[in-house]
Design a protein around this motif. Structure first.
Motif, PDB file in Angstrom:
ATOM      1  N   PHE A 133      83.449  16.413  27.890  1.00  0.00           N
ATOM      2  CA  PHE A 133      83.727  17.568  28.735  1.00  0.00           C
ATOM      3  C   PHE A 133      85.234  17.768  28.801  1.00  0.00           C
ATOM      4  CE2 PHE A 133      84.703  19.294  32.968  1.00  0.00           C
ATOM      5  CZ  PHE A 133      83.901  20.427  33.011  1.00  0.00           C
ATOM      6  N   VAL A 134      85.714  18.965  28.500  1.00  0.00           N
ATOM      7  CA  VAL A 134      87.150  19.243  28.480  1.00  0.00           C
ATOM      8  C   VAL A 134      87.635  19.436  29.918  1.00  0.00           C
ATOM      9  CG1 VAL A 134      88.957  20.773  27.641  1.00  0.00           C
ATOM     10  CG2 VAL A 134      86.935  20.342  26.230  1.00  0.00           C
ATOM     11  N   GLU A 135      88.368  18.439  30.418  1.00  0.00           N
ATOM     12  CA  GLU A 135      88.875  18.529  31.793  1.00  0.00           C
ATOM     13  C   GLU A 135      90.127  19.385  31.866  1.00  0.00           C
ATOM     14  OE1 GLU A 135      89.379  14.693  33.523  1.00  0.00           O
ATOM     15  OE2 GLU A 135      87.243  14.483  33.955  1.00  0.00           O
ATOM     16  N   THR A 136      91.068  19.154  30.953  1.00  0.00           N
ATOM     17  CA  THR A 136      92.286  19.964  30.918  1.00  0.00           C
ATOM     18  C   THR A 136      92.645  20.255  29.471  1.00  0.00           C
ATOM     19  OG1 THR A 136      93.791  18.048  30.870  1.00  0.00           O
ATOM     20  CG2 THR A 136      93.168  18.914  33.040  1.00  0.00           C
ATOM     21  N   LEU A 146      94.056  18.029  24.625  1.00  0.00           N
ATOM     22  CA  LEU A 146      92.914  17.990  25.527  1.00  0.00           C
ATOM     23  C   LEU A 146      92.837  16.644  26.228  1.00  0.00           C
ATOM     24  CD1 LEU A 146      90.102  19.264  23.107  1.00  0.00           C
ATOM     25  CD2 LEU A 146      91.788  20.642  24.341  1.00  0.00           C
ATOM     26  N   VAL A 147      92.385  16.656  27.463  1.00  0.00           N
ATOM     27  CA  VAL A 147      91.902  15.445  28.117  1.00  0.00           C
ATOM     28  C   VAL A 147      90.398  15.589  28.191  1.00  0.00           C
ATOM     29  CG1 VAL A 147      91.841  14.085  30.230  1.00  0.00           C
ATOM     30  CG2 VAL A 147      94.012  15.022  29.413  1.00  0.00           C
ATOM     31  N   LEU A 148      89.701  14.717  27.456  1.00  0.00           N
ATOM     32  CA  LEU A 148      88.262  14.821  27.270  1.00  0.00           C
ATOM     33  C   LEU A 148      87.565  13.712  28.051  1.00  0.00           C
ATOM     34  CD1 LEU A 148      86.472  16.715  25.483  1.00  0.00           C
ATOM     35  CD2 LEU A 148      86.402  14.840  23.827  1.00  0.00           C
ATOM     36  N   ARG A 149      86.633  14.097  28.904  1.00  0.00           N
ATOM     37  CA  ARG A 149      85.804  13.118  29.612  1.00  0.00           C
ATOM     38  C   ARG A 149      84.619  12.792  28.714  1.00  0.00           C
ATOM     39  NH1 ARG A 149      85.567  12.106  35.160  1.00  0.00           N
ATOM     40  NH2 ARG A 149      83.735  10.880  35.770  1.00  0.00           N
ATOM     41  N   LEU A 150      84.587  11.579  28.169  1.00  0.00           N
ATOM     42  CA  LEU A 150      83.613  11.235  27.141  1.00  0.00           C
ATOM     43  C   LEU A 150      82.206  11.082  27.704  1.00  0.00           C
ATOM     44  CD1 LEU A 150      85.301   8.662  24.726  1.00  0.00           C
ATOM     45  CD2 LEU A 150      85.021  11.124  24.459  1.00  0.00           C
ATOM     46  N   PRO A 162      85.731   4.552  26.552  1.00  0.00           N
ATOM     47  CA  PRO A 162      86.699   5.020  27.554  1.00  0.00           C
ATOM     48  C   PRO A 162      86.117   6.150  28.395  1.00  0.00           C
ATOM     49  CG  PRO A 162      87.728   4.829  25.394  1.00  0.00           C
ATOM     50  CD  PRO A 162      86.258   4.659  25.182  1.00  0.00           C
ATOM     51  N   GLN A 163      86.566   6.227  29.636  1.00  0.00           N
ATOM     52  CA  GLN A 163      86.122   7.323  30.488  1.00  0.00           C
ATOM     53  C   GLN A 163      86.782   8.629  30.071  1.00  0.00           C
ATOM     54  OE1 GLN A 163      86.212   6.599  34.723  1.00  0.00           O
ATOM     55  NE2 GLN A 163      86.503   8.746  35.207  1.00  0.00           N
ATOM     56  N   ARG A 164      88.071   8.561  29.767  1.00  0.00           N
ATOM     57  CA  ARG A 164      88.812   9.743  29.321  1.00  0.00           C
ATOM     58  C   ARG A 164      89.595   9.387  28.060  1.00  0.00           C
ATOM     59  NH1 ARG A 164      90.105  10.224  35.001  1.00  0.00           N
ATOM     60  NH2 ARG A 164      89.171  12.102  35.912  1.00  0.00           N
ATOM     61  N   VAL A 165      89.764  10.374  27.190  1.00  0.00           N
ATOM     62  CA  VAL A 165      90.638  10.226  26.029  1.00  0.00           C
ATOM     63  C   VAL A 165      91.510  11.471  25.936  1.00  0.00           C
ATOM     64  CG1 VAL A 165      89.006   8.781  24.769  1.00  0.00           C
ATOM     65  CG2 VAL A 165      88.958  11.255  24.443  1.00  0.00           C
ATOM     66  N   ARG A 166      92.655  11.293  25.333  1.00  0.00           N
ATOM     67  CA  ARG A 166      93.552  12.428  25.131  1.00  0.00           C
ATOM     68  C   ARG A 166      93.631  12.710  23.641  1.00  0.00           C
ATOM     69  NH1 ARG A 166      99.742  12.109  26.583  1.00  0.00           N
ATOM     70  NH2 ARG A 166      99.779  11.545  24.398  1.00  0.00           N
ATOM     71  N   ILE A 167      93.279  13.938  23.257  1.00  0.00           N
ATOM     72  CA  ILE A 167      93.156  14.296  21.846  1.00  0.00           C
ATOM     73  C   ILE A 167      94.017  15.518  21.555  1.00  0.00           C
ATOM     74  CG2 ILE A 167      91.564  15.123  20.062  1.00  0.00           C
ATOM     75  CD1 ILE A 167      89.362  13.562  21.400  1.00  0.00           C
TER      76      ILE A 167
END
Length: 741
Positions: A133-136, A146-150, A162-167
């Motif tokens: 889910f794209v948070e920001t 993107l900060v992606l909530r996996l 990971p809970q969040r990743v930055r792509i």
């Protein structure tokens, strides 16, 4: 001719002065009297915030994760001792116990926060399909971050995901924040410091629950909506609105000025060209594009003024109702809304807390601009995000405000600047006052923040005083007021004229920035110095600003000692990145040369900046006397010793006999015995990025990014690898550096 009585009195006074000055008892008496005056003025409370912050710093200085019951128990014991001492009227013991209670409380809060945000972090580079889910989403020229909530990661167990990743994605995405997407990504562990004492992204990522960084390999595709917490959906909704308004402002104004104007309103700085960023930094006004104190004060002040002015239109209401307090309450609500809309970043949240406390003081009829309120704001910020104490935003903003409060609190700003209170000044006097106030406040803020700017960014703006005096009036009276009006008018679709006027103000601001940046020596680079020097300067600053009596001047020796220590620090002769694929060494002319710069351009840029070297990382001249081929590189230190960087393990047998210093990412396991210094994969795994200083007899002293025994959640102790298994090393993606107010 003077009378005899006058002469006798003068002689007596001179003798008394001589006796007092030579008596240690006099100094002790005066110190006690000054301290009693500080206590009577309730000046001890701000030191509670200092003690709390010291506890936070001690927590992050620990080499291993502490046993949590220990600081919690110590806090309770100190509180008990404080109560016991107070009941027996032992004030000295009471104050010491309270200070220790705040210190252990700060330590405990930092430890609890670390546990609260715990989330998985990948250990090795990984590639595969992910959905999330794209948070920001931050848009840039030709890319998006993107900060992606996996929700899933192919081949990764849920416990390791990971809970969040930055792509980072190439191109402009065809989706917005709040979308559910799937793609193939290459992920890496969050990068650790690229130099000893440098910025540790891995630590900050831990507290944001970001467990990996990387790049999108395939084109993202939207998938069925994922089930995520409402907070994530709300944040995505806010971010979507910010991006839409950013695009609206940037398009309405156009060019770099439009990107700057958008950043001033929404906090999204990705569209600003790097040349524009450099001009703002050189002019000393980059802080205006980081939504922090200036923006929050102007936004809240504008809302307070508008409501109070509207209510004052009714004489009955103005005379019978507390409209100032009503306006303050309205401004508090508006400030919270602005913080949420601007992304609630660390600098913004810190500014919000300070503004809310000041407006709350107005609401309850108390002085708003006081050291006590600043201490409360610092405590609130540290309670929520203890790690911010280590960052430049917290340090620079609180230092600047503390210095200005210390300068103005006794007589107020008007008294400090010599304005009379017996009548309103004329137009020229008002203009002169504003100019003089801008000069003095900028000077005070610069003196307070320069130690932190040089420590974190290794640079200061030589003409920041000129840049701020010329640009800030435009920001305060044109740019931000019309930006705030445009924000309100955008809800009605009537914001176009506001952005046009705001664009004129930004254009004027950029003319100032580019002119100041073009002056000779506009940016002065300062070599890196250690945390010890910064701690001494911080202690001096705190001592000078938190006391009001002459006791404050006892802080000057600490500040001077810190400056002296910073100026006398030795520069490293050899710098090695944590991957062991790039190094810098000092050559005969005293400057750095680089071997295999293309292996880590980001690390090279960090080294050059820390060495006060303005050359770009891609400058071909950086190779100096070095020679490279596909198997490795060789160079000569300024003392004549040969250094070899081995990139191919087949070169070990050939290079070791002819080298004085060998650096490689491979584990040599004792197979290289000739060189006086060997840095291999085992060393890099234990110490990370390393730098060496060589004495006259050739002995090396090491300073590393991590201690061998360090074991923290964001920097766990390395596991034992098989022989010749290279150490895990994440890439060094370019990180934004903020210069907050």
């Amino acid at each position: 001719m003077p009378r005899a009585g006058t002469i006798a009195i003068a002689d007596t006074a001179g003798a008394r002065a001589g006796r007092i000055a030579s008596s240690p008892a006099w100094l002790s008496t005066r110190l006690s009297a000054w301290f009693a005056e500080e206590v009577a003025g309730r000046r001890l409370f701000p030191w509670a915030a200092v003690a709390f912050g010291a506890g936070v710093v001690l927590y992050f200085a620990a080499e291993r994760e502490p046993w949590l019951p220990a600081p919690l128990f110590a806090t309770v014991v100190c509180i008990g001792l404080a109560v016991w001492a107070l009941c027996r009227e032992r004030l000295a013991a009471y104050r010491a116990a309270v200070a220790l209670a705040f210190l252990f409380a700060g330590f405990s809060v930092a430890a609890l926060r670390t546990l609260w945000v715990a989330a998985p972090v990948i250990e090795r580079p990984w590639s595969g399909k992910v959905t999330g889910f794209v948070e920001t989403m931050d848009l840039r020229e030709g890319s998006a971050r993107l900060v992606l909530r996996l929700a899933s990661a192919e081949g990764l167990a849920e416990a390791a995901r990971p809970q969040r990743v930055r792509i980072i994605l190439r191109g402009r995405p065809d989706f917005t924040s709040g979308a559910s997407i799937g793609l193939t990504a290459r992920l890496l562990p969050p990068p650790r410091a690229s130099e000893p004492g440098g910025y540790d992204f891995a630590r900050d990522a831990w507290f944001q629950r970001i467990g990996a960084v990387g790049n999108g390999v395939s084109r993202p595709l939207t998938v069925a909506a994922l089930d995520v917490p409402w907070v994530a959906r709300f944040n995505a909704w806010v971010d979507r609105g910010r991006n839409a308004l950013t695009a609206r402002i940037a398009t309405a104004i156009g060019g770099a000025n439009g990107a700057v104007a958008a950043a001033l309103v929404t906090g999204k700085r990705g569209l600003i060209p790097e040349a524009t960023n450099e001009a703002l930094r050189a002019a000393g006004i980059y802080h205006v594009v980081s939504i922090s104190g200036l923006h929050m004060v102007l936004a809240a002040g504008l809302m307070l003024w508008i409501l109070r002015a509207l209510l004052a239109l009714s004489p009955t209401m103005a005379l019978t109702q507390p409209i100032k307090r009503w306006a303050a309450a309205f401004a508090m609500i508006g400030a919270v809304a602005y913080d949420v809309f601007s992304g609630s970043e660390v600098a913004t949240e810190r500014a919000l807390v300070m503004v809310l406390i000041m407006l709350g003081a107005v609401l309850f009829g108390r002085p708003a601009f006081s050291m006590r309120n600043l201490a409360i704001a610092a405590l609130v910020v540290m309670l929520r995000e203890p790690v911010t104490v280590l960052g430049p935003s917290f340090q620079m903003s609180f230092a600047a405000v503390a210095a200005m409060i210390a300068a103005f609190e006794k007589r107020g700003a008007a008294g400090f600047f010599g304005m009379k209170h017996d009548g309103p000044p004329g137009l020229l006097n008002r203009a002169g006052f504003m100019v003089w106030a801008a000069v003095v406040t900028t000077l005070i803020a610069s003196l307070a923040t320069d130690p932190y700017a040089t420590f974190h960014f290794h640079r200061i703006s030589s003409y920041g005083l000129i840049g701020n005096v010329l640009a800030i009036p435009l920001v305060e009276f044109v740019v931000m007021p019309f930006g705030a009006l445009g924000l309100l008018a955008s809800a009605f679709g009537l914001d176009g004229p506001c952005w046009w006027v705001m664009g004129l103000g930004v254009s004027g601001m950029m003319v100032v920035a580019e002119w100041v940046a073009g002056l000779a020596g506009s940016t002065r680079m300062i070599p890196a110095f250690g945390a010890g020097a910064l701690l001494l300067m911080t202690l001096g600053l705190l001592w000078i600003t938190l006391w009001q009596t002459p006791l404050r001047w006892l802080g000057v020796p600490f500040a001077v000692a810190g400056v002296a220590l910073a100026l006398t620090g030795a520069r490293p002769d050899l710098m090695i990145d944590r991957q062991g694929g790039t190094l810098a060494y000092r050559v005969a002319d005293g400057r750095l040369a680089v071997l295999n710069a293309r292996g880590n351009f980001f690390g090279v840029s960090q080294w050059l900046t820390a060495d006060a070297d303005a050359r770009p990382a891609r400058d071909a001249a950086l190779q100096g006397n070095g020679l490279c081929d596909v198997g490795g590189c060789t160079g000569t230190l300024r003392d004549g010793r040969v250094i070899v960087l081995i990139l191919d393990p087949r070169n070990v047998a050939e290079d070791c006999p002819r080298a004085d210093i060998v650096v490689t990412r491979f584990w040599l396991n004792g197979t290289c015995t000739g060189p006086s210094l060997i840095v291999d994969g085992e060393h890099l795994l234990k110490y990370g990025a390393s730098e060496f200083r060589f004495s006259g007899d050739g002995k090396a002293s090491l300073r590393s990014a991590r201690a061998p025994q360090l074991d923290r959640p964001w920097s766990p102790a390395p596991r034992i690898l098989a022989q010749n298994d290279p150490p895990v090393a994440a890439s060094s993606p370019q990180e934004e550096t903020d210069e907050p107010q």
